[in-house]
Scaffold this motif. Structure first.
Motif, PDB file in Angstrom:
ATOM      1  N   THR A  91       0.816  -1.223   0.000  1.00  0.00           N
ATOM      2  CA  THR A  91       0.000   0.000   0.000  1.00  0.00           C
ATOM      3  C   THR A  91       0.849   1.272   0.000  1.00  0.00           C
ATOM      4  O   THR A  91       0.628   2.189  -0.807  1.00  0.00           O
ATOM      5  CB  THR A  91      -0.934   0.014   1.224  1.00  0.00           C
ATOM      6  N   ALA A  92       1.826   1.353   0.895  1.00  0.00           N
ATOM      7  CA  ALA A  92       2.664   2.551   0.981  1.00  0.00           C
ATOM      8  C   ALA A  92       3.442   2.769  -0.312  1.00  0.00           C
ATOM      9  O   ALA A  92       3.535   3.899  -0.817  1.00  0.00           O
ATOM     10  CB  ALA A  92       3.632   2.429   2.156  1.00  0.00           C
ATOM     11  N   ALA A  93       3.986   1.681  -0.882  1.00  0.00           N
ATOM     12  CA  ALA A  93       4.749   1.787  -2.123  1.00  0.00           C
ATOM     13  C   ALA A  93       3.870   2.292  -3.263  1.00  0.00           C
ATOM     14  O   ALA A  93       4.276   3.167  -4.043  1.00  0.00           O
ATOM     15  CB  ALA A  93       5.351   0.427  -2.486  1.00  0.00           C
ATOM     16  N   LEU A  94       2.664   1.769  -3.362  1.00  0.00           N
ATOM     17  CA  LEU A  94       1.750   2.179  -4.436  1.00  0.00           C
ATOM     18  C   LEU A  94       1.334   3.635  -4.279  1.00  0.00           C
ATOM     19  O   LEU A  94       1.234   4.375  -5.269  1.00  0.00           O
ATOM     20  CB  LEU A  94       0.522   1.272  -4.446  1.00  0.00           C
ATOM     21  N   MET A  95       1.084   4.073  -3.043  1.00  0.00           N
ATOM     22  CA  MET A  95       0.725   5.474  -2.804  1.00  0.00           C
ATOM     23  C   MET A  95       1.838   6.403  -3.276  1.00  0.00           C
ATOM     24  O   MET A  95       1.583   7.413  -3.950  1.00  0.00           O
ATOM     25  CB  MET A  95       0.445   5.695  -1.321  1.00  0.00           C
ATOM     26  N   LEU A  96       3.067   6.062  -2.944  1.00  0.00           N
ATOM     27  CA  LEU A  96       4.215   6.884  -3.331  1.00  0.00           C
ATOM     28  C   LEU A  96       4.400   6.894  -4.847  1.00  0.00           C
ATOM     29  O   LEU A  96       4.615   7.961  -5.453  1.00  0.00           O
ATOM     30  CB  LEU A  96       5.481   6.353  -2.656  1.00  0.00           C
ATOM     31  N   MET A  97       4.310   5.726  -5.479  1.00  0.00           N
ATOM     32  CA  MET A  97       4.563   5.648  -6.923  1.00  0.00           C
ATOM     33  C   MET A  97       3.486   6.349  -7.744  1.00  0.00           C
ATOM     34  O   MET A  97       3.792   7.100  -8.672  1.00  0.00           O
ATOM     35  CB  MET A  97       4.703   4.185  -7.349  1.00  0.00           C
ATOM     36  N   PHE A  98       2.217   6.117  -7.411  1.00  0.00           N
ATOM     37  CA  PHE A  98       1.146   6.763  -8.171  1.00  0.00           C
ATOM     38  C   PHE A  98       1.143   8.270  -7.943  1.00  0.00           C
ATOM     39  O   PHE A  98       0.861   9.046  -8.868  1.00  0.00           O
ATOM     40  CB  PHE A  98      -0.213   6.166  -7.811  1.00  0.00           C
TER      41      PHE A  98
END
Length: 203
Positions: A132-139
Motif C-alpha cells: 500500500t505505501a509503495a503504491l501510494m508513493l509511486m502513483f
C-alpha cells in the motif's frame, strides 16, 4: 544593437508563451505544510497502532477505520491548504486561478492519482496490504510528473523522488511506514522550502 534587441524580444516572447501554457502560481509554503500534516498524521497513526495493537497494524475493525480517517484528513488538509495558498498567490499576481492551463494541470494530476487510489482500494478490499505505501508513493509521483508539463517544471523532480522511494518501499515493504514518512513528510518539506526560496520569497 538591433541584434541584442531582437534576442531580447525573442526571450520575452518565449517567456510569455511559457507562462501562458503553464500554471505557475503553486505555493512552496503549501508543500511545507503538506509535509507537516503528513508527519503529524504519521505520528497519530503510529500512536494508534502502538497503543491499541501492540505494534501490529490490524487492518480491520476500529484501528483500521481510524488510520484510514487519519490518512483522509491529512490528504484533505493538504488539498485545502494548497488551494487556499495557490489562490492567494494567483490573486496577488493578478493571474487567473481557473483557466484552460489550470484545468489541464488538474486533469493530468488526477488521472494517475485516481487510478492509483482505486487500485489501492481494490487490493485493500482483497486484504493485500503489503504494498500500500509503495503504491501510494509511486502513483503520487507519476501524478506529479504527469502534471509538471502544465506547471512549474521543478515539481517533476519531486515526482521522480517519490517514484524512487516507492520502488525502494516495494523492495523493502517492512520499511513502508518510514519510507512513507520520508516521501510524503520530509520530501514535501524539503521541496516546499526549496520552491519557497526559489519562487515565492522575492515576489
Amino acid at each position: 544593437m538591433e541584434s541584442k534587441d531582437y534576442l531580447k524580444d525573442i526571450s520575452e516572447i518565449k517567456d510569455l508563451m511559457n507562462k501562458s501554457s503553464r500554471f505557475i502560481s503553486l505555493s512552496g509554503l503549501s508543500g511545507i505544510l503538506a509535509g507537516i500534516y503528513a508527519l503529524i498524521g504519521a505520528a497519530i497513526a503510529y500512536w494508534l497502532v502502538m497503543e491499541y495493537s501492540q505494534g501490529t497494524l490490524i487492518l480491520d475493525g476500529k484501528i483500521y477505520r481510524l488510520v484510514m480517517l487519519d490518512l483522509f484528513l491529512v490528504a484533505a488538509l493538504s488539498i485545502l491548504t494548497g488551494i487556499f495558498l495557490t489562490t492567494k498567490k494567483a490573486k496577488k499576481h493578478g493571474a487567473k486561478i481557473w483557466d484552460a492551463t489550470s484545468k489541464r494541470l488538474v486533469v493530468n494530476f488526477l488521472i494517475p492519482l485516481v487510478v492509483g487510489g482505486l487500485y489501492i482500494l481494490i487490493i485493500l478490499n482483497q486484504q493485500k496490504y503489503g504494498q500500500t505505501a509503495a503504491l501510494m508513493l509511486m502513483f503520487y509521483g507519476l501524478a506529479l510528473v504527469n502534471a509538471s508539463k502544465y506547471s512549474i517544471g521543478d515539481i517533476r523532480y519531486l515526482g521522480y523522488i517519490q517514484i524512487i522511494i516507492g520502488l525502494i518501499c516495494a523492495w523493502f515493504p517492512g520499511y513502508g511506514f518510514w519510507l512513507w514518512i520520508l516521501g510524503f513528510g520530509i520530501m514535501h518539506i524539503v521541496y516546499g522550502t526549496w520552491m519557497h526560496f526559489k519562487y515565492d520569497r522575492n515576489q
